[in-house]
Design an enzyme around this catalytic site. Structure first.
Site, PDB file in Angstrom:
ATOM      1  N   SER A  76       0.867  -1.172   0.000  1.00  0.00           N
ATOM      2  CA  SER A  76       0.000   0.000   0.000  1.00  0.00           C
ATOM      3  C   SER A  76       0.906   1.225   0.000  1.00  0.00           C
ATOM      4  CB  SER A  76      -0.933  -0.046   1.219  1.00  0.00           C
ATOM      5  OG  SER A  76      -1.792   1.068   1.242  1.00  0.00           O
ATOM      6  N   ASP A  78      -4.439  -5.127   6.005  1.00  0.00           N
ATOM      7  CA  ASP A  78      -4.865  -5.956   4.881  1.00  0.00           C
ATOM      8  C   ASP A  78      -3.753  -6.956   4.541  1.00  0.00           C
ATOM      9  OD1 ASP A  78      -6.322  -6.976   2.843  1.00  0.00           O
ATOM     10  OD2 ASP A  78      -6.085  -5.254   1.495  1.00  0.00           O
ATOM     11  N   HIS A 100      -3.466  -1.147  -2.920  1.00  0.00           N
ATOM     12  CA  HIS A 100      -4.678  -0.369  -2.683  1.00  0.00           C
ATOM     13  C   HIS A 100      -4.718   0.784  -3.686  1.00  0.00           C
ATOM     14  CE1 HIS A 100      -4.777  -1.782   1.793  1.00  0.00           C
ATOM     15  NE2 HIS A 100      -5.090  -2.733   0.932  1.00  0.00           N
TER      16      HIS A 100
END
EC number: 2.1.1.80
Length: 1014
Positions: A46, A165, A73
């Site tokens: 990310s 995540d 992301h």
């Protein structure tokens, strides 16, 4: 335990390391393509991951043989520059993923914006996200599909990023024996994602991005060399093939010594592959070396124990299964008696997501049936992993669970605290967590629901056969068993009735076979029945159950070694278990109800001899032979030799008898009558007369024997009747014994339940004790006087500093506050406290004591966690120092005002907006103003705008500018037309006002009014 909780799809069955080369692991067609297998590596990141990607690809060889899928992301934009950016880092082809795109080695695939990416049979597919942008977890979504499709050929790397995540998805990769790597947090621009991954304890390596390709290539080389993960054994000798099996048992011994848990009943192939992961992490190739490593590193034993108990679980796993379960639970809850308890057991609960899902489901069921019936919930959640139990008991989960829990359930059953979801108290209070091993501890009983999903598939078939009767025993009649989709009830269809074949939901059936199975419960403390009963007491039912299979082979082998004539194998009671040869000449079916008893089937002539011979053999424990027994045949009497022999050899034949029938040569009469010999002489006639006399005597003896036999038969009938009564009494005694054993098991289960509750209460007591200690230290550290009152204004608790206001002692707890006098100069303390209870509003006031101290008093309603009003809280904060400072400031202000007034020269103090803060009387008199009226007025507005001069504004601005080096000006001459005074010439000077050497943002403007010339 953290008993293993695998994914809904069972992991591929690995090869047996002790039996030869491994078969290809399960997976999609690509994974089964033999030589076409190659690792698929998920690069997940990310914020701050681009720099890590650059370092990773910079250290990666051009022809690695690996395929890479980049999952990051991305915002919901229609176009992404990420493929072009990554193409600058690597010579490998970089493309954006599209539907149906087959993954090939030495290629890089990038997730497109606003899409969820999945892998099926080696092809990429895009799905429209169902979660809002703030709740999407694209990394977890892809890793779960990657783990199922690629199995052991999957690898994932968690790079820099925010949030958590990927921490759930990497567990699925590890569960399917893939490789898991995380970026070293010290090298990450944002370390939240790598740290969340490392917190799972399922990461193989924590490395800098430039070091990762080396480990990936080594892992790929091991896969390609062996055809898949798992230990590979030489096939030279059987002893060599057995070495890892021996090493595995040694590992189990070390784990049992360290943790007390026995993994020998778990599937060996799965255990091999989990152990091999730890060996790879330490670069150990031989099992014997790893055993030595475990012996010298107890911490590695603990880590291996945790890794063997992988808890891949989540809330409402398989939502369709929970919907089906709720449909079957609703009528069960509706049928419960009012004010009864719905009891649930979830063995192998791991970190608690599944049992909390059950609790939420049942709370919704109670809402549907109404709370007027007073039903209660009690859920027992057990595991063998202490860390998992502690985590589950806390009920605090990351924000990523929003992808699994529907919003309405999140709103009702969770509180969002500091970026985490906390299970509400009403749900936590229904669940009791405890350490428990289903392999050796007694089960919880009288259950309405038993949820054991994806635990049995990791256990051996023998342990599964033992546990399913345990589950049947633990459930109430009509209770529900909820298993995983890969588990079944094969062999136990008589215990459970399927309700939903797809999601393995079953109902308990009543059966009479269960009490016998109770003897085989793994937790039973009663002795097991002996393998062979004493011959004189062996029950006929057990003996009749022996024939068939290996038993028949044993009998035939025994017969062939010593006998060829017709024979039967009997029990001491005469029940025939096996027949060899033609025995119709000696035995015939008895009239009445069919039987296989030798004494009843024997022909009349042989019955006495057989009974006597068998009885003698049992009494003397020796073989018996009757040489000249006689039996009638169609051609006349036949002499028969009867042999009764004790069988020897295997345990299955112990206590049995072999009865053999051998025909003997029989002399024939009447040869002359048939013309078959010469005429008789005198000697022959004498012999015939003697034979006739002997025959008459024999007939007389036979009649006497017949009478004796009839008497014996009568006695035998009486004995048989007595035996039947004794057998009936024995059966009743056995039934009573079984009931006693069942009661004993129930008592043991209740004891286990009480111990579990005791452990839970001890844990809560420790928690409450720690909380109380923390609260006490917090209140003492604040030095705030606090009094806790109940709804009757009775003192419940107070802090030591209250004694400065009201003289309270510890013994005063429980007495009304009205009984005590305070040293406050305030008469409405009780009135204000009652007002707070009546109106549920707070009261605040500054109060002085008789000793001169000042306190800020606040009275607030006391609200419990459930938002109930349970009294009031009075807090007294000492503000004496503030009051003294306030008085000093007021005195200083008055002194400054008096000093200003004492100065005869006109002067005025201006703030940063050039508004008048203070003007002395000399200034007001000189320009015809009122000193009180000019305060707060802009200087430019005074005297009709006479002070609105550009030169003056410039000088004042320099004084207010902190960057300007000058802090004063002098001799500024101005001529202006002052209202009411006319034109006048003034000379001004200015000073920057300081406090403790620092500018205050105010300036002093002094005015000199020259006298007019004479």
């Amino acid at each position: 335990m953290k008993q293993p909780v695998p994914p809904a799809d069972a992991p591929p069955t690995p090869p047996n390391p002790a039996s030869g080369p491994a078969a290809a692991p399960a997976g999609g067609p690509r994974a089964r393509a033999g030589a076409n297998k190659f690792p698929v590596v998920a690069l997940c990141g990310s914020a701050g991951s681009l720099e890590a990607f650059e370092e990773f690809f910079g250290a990666l060889p051009e022809r690695s043989g690996l395929a890479f899928v980049v999952v990051t992301h991305l915002g919901p934009t229609p176009y992404s520059q990420l493929p072009q950016v990554l193409q600058n880092f690597t010579p490998l082809p970089v493309v954006e993923a599209t539907d149906g795109l087959r993954v090939r080695p030495n290629h890089v695939y990038v997730i497109p914006p606003d899409a969820d990416l999945s892998l099926l049979h080696g092809c990429l597919f895009l799905l429209r996200p169902t979660q809002p942008p703030g709740h999407r977890l694209p990394i977890n979504f892809f890793l779960e599909s990657l783990a199922k499709d690629a199995g052991p050929w999957a690898a994932c790397i968690i790079f820099s990023g925010l949030g958590a995540d990927g921490s759930a998805g990497l567990k699925a990769v590890m569960e399917n024996f893939g490789m898991v790597v995380a970026q070293d947090p010290a090298t990450a621009a944002f370390d939240a994602m790598p740290r969340a991954a490392l917190a799972t304890e399922f990461v193989d390596f924590a490395l800098a991005p430039a070091q990762m390709p080396t480990e990936l290539l080594a892992y790929a080389a091991r896969l390609q060399a062996s055809g898949g993960p798992g230990p590979r054994l030489p096939l030279t000798t059987a002893a060599a093939a057995a070495q890892p099996a021996h090493a595995l048992q040694k590992i189990f011994v070390l784990i049992r010594q360290r943790t007390g848990h026995d993994f020998s009943f778990y599937k060996r192939n799965t255990m091999f592959r989990r152990i091999e992961r730890r060996m790879n992490a330490h670069q150990i190739k031989e099992f014997a070396d790893y055993v030595r490593y475990l012996q010298h590193n107890p911490a590695e034993v603990e880590q291996l124990f945790r890794e063997l108990l992988i808890g891949v679980t989540k809330f409402f796993r398989d939502p369709a299964a929970f919907q089906s379960l709720q449909a079957h639970l609703q009528p069960l809850v509706l049928a419960k008696e009012p004010r009864s308890t719905v009891r649930v057991w979830a063995p192998g609960c791991s970190t608690g997501e599944e049992v909390y899902s059950l609790a939420m489901l049942l709370l919704e069921c109670l809402d549907a049936v109404g709370h007027s019936r007073g039903l209660k919930l009690q859920l027992f959640a057990t595991d063998i992993a202490p860390d998992a139990i502690d985590f589950a008991r806390a009920g605090r989960y990351p924000a990523t669970i929003a992808a699994d829990v529907p919003p309405e359930r999140l709103a009702r059953f969770f509180n969002l605290e500091d970026g985490h979801y906390q299970i509400r108290k009403e749900v936590r209070d229904t669940v009791v967590f405890a350490l428990h091993d289903v392999n050796k501890d007694a089960p919880f009983t009288k259950l309405d629901l038993l949820c054991c999903r994806n635990l049995l598939i990791y256990l051996s078939a023998e342990l599964q056969r033992n546990l399913l009767p345990v589950f049947h025993y633990a459930l109430r009649p009509g209770g529900i068993l909820f298993l995983g989709p890969s588990e079944n009830l094969t062999g136990f269809q008589d215990l459970f009735q399927p309700l939903d074949g797809k999601w393995k939901i079953s109902r308990r059936l009543e059966t009479t076979a269960l009490p016998t199975r109770l003897l085989n419960f793994p937790f039973s403390l009663s002795p097991r029945p002996p393998a062979a009963a004493h011959p004189a007491t062996m029950p006929s039912a057990a003996a009749a159950a022996r024939p068939g299979g290996p038993f028949a082979a044993l009998v035939q082998k025994n017969l062939l070694t010593a006998y060829t004539p017709p024979a039967v194998v009997i029990t001491p009671k005469g029940e025939i278990l096996y027949v060899n040869g033609r025995t119709g000449k000696y035995l015939e079916p008895a009239p009445g109800v069919g039987t296989l008893n030798l004494f009843e089937m024997a022909r009349d002539e042989l019955r006495v001899e057989l009974s006597g011979a068998v009885h003698q053999a049992l009494q003397t424990q020796k073989d018996v032979t009757v040489a000249r027994a006689r039996v009638a045949t169609a051609t006349g009497p036949q002499l028969v030799r009867l042999s009764v022999r004790h069988l020897e050899g295997p345990e299955a034949l112990a206590g049995l008898l072999l009865v053999a029938f051998e025909d003997q040569p029989t002399p024939r009469r009447g040869r002359r009558a048939k013309g078959e010999g010469p005429d008789e002489g005198p000697a022959a006639a004498a012999s015939r007369d003697a034979a006739a006399a002997l025959d008459q005597e024999l007939q007389y003896t036979k009649r006497r024997l017949q009478t004796t036999v009839e008497e014996m038969e009568s006695s035998l009938e009486e004995l048989k009747s007595a035996n039947e009564e004794l057998q009936s009494a024995n059966e009743e005694l056995q039934s009573t014994n079984e009931e006693a054993m069942t009661n004993k098991e129930e008592m043991q289960s209740l004891n286990e339940e009480l111990m579990t509750l005791n452990m839970q209460y001890l844990a809560k007591t420790e928690e409450f004790s720690q909380t109380a200690s923390d609260m006490k230290n917090l209140l003492d550290a604040t030095e705030i006087a606090i009094i806790f009152l109940d709804n009757n204004l009775t003192i419940k608790r107070f802090t030591p500093h209250v004694r400065d206001i009201i003289n309270l002692l510890p013994s005063d707890v429980g007495r009304p506050l009205a009984h005590f006098a305070s040293n406050l100069r305030y008469e409405h303390l009780l009135r204000d406290a009652q007002q707070v209870l009546d109106r549920l509003t707070s009261v605040e006031a500054n109060i002085q004591t008789t000793g001169g101290a000042w306190y800020t008093m606040r009275i607030l309603p006391y609200r419990s966690i459930d938002n109930y009003i349970n009294g009031a809280v009075l807090t007294f904060t000492d503000v004496t120092a503030l009051k003294q400072l306030e008085a000093q400031l007021q005195e200083t202000a008055r002194f400054a005002d008096s000093l200003q007034e004492a100065v005869p020269q006109p002067s005025v103090v201006l703030d940063a907006q050039l508004c008048v803060r203070l003007a002395n009387n000399a200034f007001a008199e000189a320009f015809g103003l009122v000193a009180a009226d000019v305060r707060g007025q802009p200087l430019a507005a005074l005297s009709g705008g006479a002070w609105n001069q550009p030169a003056l504004r410039a000088q004042l601005a320099q004084l207010l500018d902190l960057a300007h080096p000058h802090d004063q000006f002098d001799g500024l001459a101005l001529t202006a037309n002052f209202a009411g005074l006319g034109p006048r010439r003034v000379v001004l000077y200015g000073r920057r006002l300081l406090r403790q050497g620092q500018p205050t943002g105010q300036v002093l403007l002094g005015v000199e009014v020259p006298s007019p010339p004479a």
